[in-house]
Structure formats: C-alpha cells, structure tokens
Design a protein around this motif. Structure first.
Motif, PDB file in Angstrom:
ATOM      1  N   PHE A 138       0.829  -1.199   0.000  1.00 37.94           N
ATOM      2  CA  PHE A 138       0.000   0.000   0.000  1.00 37.94           C
ATOM      3  C   PHE A 138       0.865   1.250   0.000  1.00 37.94           C
ATOM      4  CE2 PHE A 138      -2.216  -3.454   2.046  1.00 37.94           C
ATOM      5  CZ  PHE A 138      -3.479  -3.413   1.476  1.00 37.94           C
ATOM      6  N   GLU A 139       0.255   2.388  -0.303  1.00 36.46           N
ATOM      7  CA  GLU A 139       0.970   3.653  -0.197  1.00 36.46           C
ATOM      8  C   GLU A 139       1.378   3.870   1.254  1.00 36.46           C
ATOM      9  OE1 GLU A 139      -1.139   6.920  -1.855  1.00 36.46           O
ATOM     10  OE2 GLU A 139      -1.439   5.967  -3.811  1.00 36.46           O
ATOM     11  N   LYS A 140       2.540   4.465   1.458  1.00 37.49           N
ATOM     12  CA  LYS A 140       3.063   4.631   2.806  1.00 37.49           C
ATOM     13  C   LYS A 140       2.088   5.407   3.688  1.00 37.49           C
ATOM     14  CE  LYS A 140       7.990   3.944   2.589  1.00 37.49           C
ATOM     15  NZ  LYS A 140       9.338   4.490   2.899  1.00 37.49           N
ATOM     16  N   GLY A 141       1.916   4.896   4.904  1.00 35.47           N
ATOM     17  CA  GLY A 141       1.007   5.514   5.856  1.00 35.47           C
ATOM     18  C   GLY A 141      -0.428   5.053   5.727  1.00 35.47           C
ATOM     19  N   LYS A 142      -0.709   4.190   4.740  1.00 36.79           N
ATOM     20  CA  LYS A 142      -2.088   3.776   4.495  1.00 36.79           C
ATOM     21  C   LYS A 142      -2.286   2.260   4.600  1.00 36.79           C
ATOM     22  CE  LYS A 142      -2.876   7.735   1.443  1.00 36.79           C
ATOM     23  NZ  LYS A 142      -3.279   8.190   0.082  1.00 36.79           N
ATOM     24  N   ALA A 143      -1.250   1.543   5.031  1.00 35.55           N
ATOM     25  CA  ALA A 143      -1.333   0.081   5.062  1.00 35.55           C
ATOM     26  C   ALA A 143      -2.370  -0.413   6.066  1.00 35.55           C
ATOM     27  CB  ALA A 143       0.035  -0.515   5.384  1.00 35.55           C
ATOM     28  N   GLU A 144      -2.414   0.195   7.246  1.00 39.57           N
ATOM     29  CA  GLU A 144      -3.359  -0.264   8.262  1.00 39.57           C
ATOM     30  C   GLU A 144      -4.799  -0.019   7.834  1.00 39.57           C
ATOM     31  OE1 GLU A 144      -2.582  -2.106  10.903  1.00 39.57           O
ATOM     32  OE2 GLU A 144      -0.563  -2.031  10.071  1.00 39.57           O
ATOM     33  N   GLU A 145      -5.033   1.069   7.095  1.00 36.62           N
ATOM     34  CA  GLU A 145      -6.380   1.344   6.582  1.00 36.62           C
ATOM     35  C   GLU A 145      -6.665   0.563   5.304  1.00 36.62           C
ATOM     36  OE1 GLU A 145      -4.147   3.680   7.288  1.00 36.62           O
ATOM     37  OE2 GLU A 145      -4.962   4.503   9.146  1.00 36.62           O
ATOM     38  N   ARG A 146      -5.592  -0.084   4.754  1.00 35.39           N
ATOM     39  CA  ARG A 146      -5.701  -0.903   3.548  1.00 35.39           C
ATOM     40  C   ARG A 146      -6.266  -0.110   2.372  1.00 35.39           C
ATOM     41  NH1 ARG A 146      -4.263  -5.783   4.798  1.00 35.39           N
ATOM     42  NH2 ARG A 146      -4.903  -6.640   2.804  1.00 35.39           N
ATOM     43  N   ILE A 147      -5.771   1.121   2.236  1.00 39.55           N
ATOM     44  CA  ILE A 147      -6.157   1.960   1.102  1.00 39.55           C
ATOM     45  C   ILE A 147      -5.320   1.547  -0.095  1.00 39.55           C
ATOM     46  CG2 ILE A 147      -6.235   4.315   0.194  1.00 39.55           C
ATOM     47  CD1 ILE A 147      -6.636   5.281   3.072  1.00 39.55           C
ATOM     48  N   GLU A 148      -5.969   1.202  -1.174  1.00 41.38           N
ATOM     49  CA  GLU A 148      -5.263   0.668  -2.331  1.00 41.38           C
ATOM     50  C   GLU A 148      -4.279   1.681  -2.921  1.00 41.38           C
ATOM     51  OE1 GLU A 148      -5.255  -2.333  -3.396  1.00 41.38           O
ATOM     52  OE2 GLU A 148      -6.802  -3.077  -2.039  1.00 41.38           O
ATOM     53  N   SER A 149      -3.210   1.145  -3.479  1.00 46.25           N
ATOM     54  CA  SER A 149      -2.168   1.963  -4.080  1.00 46.25           C
ATOM     55  C   SER A 149      -2.667   2.625  -5.355  1.00 46.25           C
ATOM     56  CB  SER A 149      -0.947   1.090  -4.396  1.00 46.25           C
ATOM     57  OG  SER A 149      -0.068   1.772  -5.257  1.00 46.25           O
ATOM     58  N   GLY A 150      -2.122   3.815  -5.627  1.00 47.31           N
ATOM     59  CA  GLY A 150      -2.418   4.471  -6.895  1.00 47.31           C
ATOM     60  C   GLY A 150      -1.694   3.827  -8.059  1.00 47.31           C
ATOM     61  N   LEU A 151      -0.721   2.955  -7.754  1.00 47.09           N
ATOM     62  CA  LEU A 151       0.024   2.243  -8.791  1.00 47.09           C
ATOM     63  C   LEU A 151      -0.559   0.840  -8.908  1.00 47.09           C
ATOM     64  CD1 LEU A 151       2.485   2.203 -10.715  1.00 47.09           C
ATOM     65  CD2 LEU A 151       3.854   1.343  -8.804  1.00 47.09           C
ATOM     66  N   PRO A 152      -1.348   0.576  -9.945  1.00 43.76           N
ATOM     67  CA  PRO A 152      -2.044  -0.713 -10.026  1.00 43.76           C
ATOM     68  C   PRO A 152      -1.068  -1.870 -10.238  1.00 43.76           C
ATOM     69  CG  PRO A 152      -2.316   0.516 -12.064  1.00 43.76           C
ATOM     70  CD  PRO A 152      -1.645   1.437 -11.097  1.00 43.76           C
ATOM     71  N   PRO A 153      -1.223  -2.951  -9.481  1.00 46.57           N
ATOM     72  CA  PRO A 153      -0.370  -4.122  -9.695  1.00 46.57           C
ATOM     73  C   PRO A 153      -0.797  -4.868 -10.958  1.00 46.57           C
ATOM     74  CG  PRO A 153      -2.003  -4.605  -8.022  1.00 46.57           C
ATOM     75  CD  PRO A 153      -2.168  -3.157  -8.374  1.00 46.57           C
ATOM     76  N   LYS A 154       0.108  -5.639 -11.510  1.00 45.15           N
ATOM     77  CA  LYS A 154      -0.231  -6.444 -12.674  1.00 45.15           C
ATOM     78  C   LYS A 154       0.369  -7.825 -12.523  1.00 45.15           C
ATOM     79  CE  LYS A 154       3.646  -4.569 -15.392  1.00 45.15           C
ATOM     80  NZ  LYS A 154       4.016  -3.882 -16.643  1.00 45.15           N
ATOM     81  N   ARG A 155      -0.203  -8.770 -13.246  1.00 46.21           N
ATOM     82  CA  ARG A 155       0.339 -10.120 -13.265  1.00 46.21           C
ATOM     83  C   ARG A 155       1.243 -10.267 -14.478  1.00 46.21           C
ATOM     84  NH1 ARG A 155      -4.212 -14.325 -10.854  1.00 46.21           N
ATOM     85  NH2 ARG A 155      -4.400 -13.254  -8.846  1.00 46.21           N
ATOM     86  N   LEU A 156       2.369 -10.919 -14.255  1.00 45.55           N
ATOM     87  CA  LEU A 156       3.388 -11.004 -15.285  1.00 45.55           C
ATOM     88  C   LEU A 156       3.573 -12.452 -15.709  1.00 45.55           C
ATOM     89  CD1 LEU A 156       5.443  -9.260 -16.858  1.00 45.55           C
ATOM     90  CD2 LEU A 156       7.109  -9.770 -15.069  1.00 45.55           C
ATOM     91  N   GLY A 157       3.184 -12.747 -16.948  1.00 47.23           N
ATOM     92  CA  GLY A 157       3.359 -14.092 -17.471  1.00 47.23           C
ATOM     93  C   GLY A 157       2.670 -15.135 -16.601  1.00 47.23           C
ATOM     94  N   ASP A 158       3.318 -16.266 -16.435  1.00 49.56           N
ATOM     95  CA  ASP A 158       2.765 -17.374 -15.649  1.00 49.56           C
ATOM     96  C   ASP A 158       3.538 -17.564 -14.348  1.00 49.56           C
ATOM     97  OD1 ASP A 158       0.812 -18.048 -17.602  1.00 49.56           O
ATOM     98  OD2 ASP A 158       2.377 -18.987 -18.800  1.00 49.56           O
TER      99      ASP A 158
END
Length: 258
Positions: A138-158
């Motif tokens: 998560f973005e720093k300072g927001k992990a406990e509130e579990r606020i999603e990151s502004g940088l979307p994760p992606k899946r890479l290959g298999d």
C-alpha cells in the motif's frame, strides 16, 4: 546450522530483530529495511514454505525492467498468485519438494481464505509499504487502513508461488501448531495472526486440513495433469501454471485433455 549446510553461498542471513517472538509490525519494518537497501533490485517477501516458480524468472523480470525504462516508469508492482499445495505420503530426501508434491486446491480462483497473493516490486522503497502480514502493498502511511495503491499491480506471465499450506504432511503439523505460540502479546490483543492463534492443538489442525483437502470445500487439482474444469478463468490460468511447472518438474508426466 541447516542454513550453513544447505543455503547457496550467495545468501546473506539477517537475524530477526525480535528473536523468537513473532511481532508482525516489527518484522514488516525489518523486511522493508532490508528490501529498501537494494533500491535497484526486485523484491518479494516469501516465508519458508513458499516457492517462486517460473521457467526463467531472471529473463522475465529483466524484460519487465527494460520495458519500464522504455516507458520512463519509475516503479512496478507485480501481483503473484499463490497455489495452495496439498498432498501427503512419504518424501524422498535430496529431491525437490516441488517435484514430489504437485497437488493443489482450487482456492486462488474462488474464495477469500485460499486467495492469498504476494507482491514483487521495484522502485517502491519511497512510496509503498507492506501490511502486517506482507500480503498487501500500500501507499506509505495507508497500510493499516488498507487503502489501495495508486500504482495498479499487474500479473506477469505465468509466474506463481507454490505455498505449501497443507503439505508435506504430517511433517508440517508441528510448524502450524507452534506458530501461534510465538505471536506477541500486542498482536494477540489486536487479533493479528488469528488463524495461527486458533491452531494451537494438533487435533484442531488435523480437522481443518481434512475440511480443506477432502473435496468438501475445494476441488483438488494436479500440476502434472490437465482437467476439464468448467471455470474458464481457472482453466486458462491453471494451464499456464501447469506449463511452467511441467517444464521444470514433471519429466514427461504431463497429461493434457482436449
């Protein structure tokens, strides 16, 4: 002693700040400190029963890094799905555990309990942090509130993680029973690691394992054998994982169905 005997010479052993006490917040901070000391490298925080699986991860990650530079991106987050490994029976010494245990539960595609992920990341040391269990980034300072990151994760290959949740067995039983005993008093008050806290008797853990692995909740599948699952998402993703696994471990045992 075991690390000295079997670990690759390139490994660096870092002693825990908390010793034998399992304090989630302090452990998270220590992991992030180590990761942040290598800002130009990919980082992923696995536990001892998790194995990162891919035919050529170095090439995969190098290409992703080069693609980032071409797009002038400063950071990347990869969401890596986990397969919950099961299966039991005698083990052979000096033979890969992944080669001996290739049964998994259909969890990653259908439920909360068996849908855990890990995050591999690059260039995030100044902007992101783990939650206490390191299953979220998560973005720093927001992990406990579990606020999603502004940088979307992606899946890479298999790329996937084989998490030996219910295997090997009964070898894994003592570990499951004892993890809860190490959790700090503060974390107990906050109900962190609740799944570990309730697994402090062998009879409870045996009942839980039976519930998850006998087909009542989830179907069992095999990385060395294709199946006719009607869930198209599961079938598409699992065939990718099976192809990766087959190239490394199956030694001609792969069976495909049309």
């Amino acid at each position: 002693e075991l690390i000295d005997m079997y670990a690759p010479p390139s490994w660096s052993v870092v002693r825990s700040w908390t010793g034998t006490v399992n304090d989630f917040a302090i452990q998270r901070n220590q992991v992030m400190e180590v990761e942040n000391s290598y800002p130009d490298d990919w980082a992923v925080a696995l536990v001892t029963m998790e194995f990162l699986v891919h035919g050529n991860p170095r090439e995969l990650l190098y290409n992703e890094k080069m693609d980032m530079e071409g797009k002038e991106e400063s950071a990347s987050i990869l969401e890596i799905p986990m397969l919950m490994m099961a299966g039991k029976g005698p083990l052979r010494h000096y033979t890969s555990l992944l080669e001996q245990r290739h049964q998994f539960l259909e969890g990653d595609f259908c439920s909360h309990y068996h849908s855990l992920t890990r995050y591999m990341h690059l260039g995030t040391s100044e902007s992101h942090e783990y939650d206490s269990g390191r299953h979220g980034l998560f973005e720093k300072g927001k992990a406990e509130e579990r606020i999603e990151s502004g940088l979307p994760p992606k899946r890479l290959g298999d790329l996937f993680i084989a998490k030996f949740l219910w295997s090997p067995w009964p070898e894994g039983l003592d570990r499951k029973v004892n993890v809860g005993k190490t959790i700090s008093t503060e974390d107990r008050k906050k109900n962190r690691g609740f799944q570990h806290l309730r697994r402090q008797s062998k009879s409870y853990v045996e009942r839980e394992r039976k519930k998850y692995t006998t087909g009542r909740l989830y179907k069992m599948h095999d990385l060395c054998m294709d199946d006719n699952n009607t869930n198209k998402k599961f079938l598409s993703m699992s065939r990718g994982f099976r192809s990766v696994y087959h190239g490394q471990f199956c030694h001609g045992k792969m069976k495909w169905r049309s």
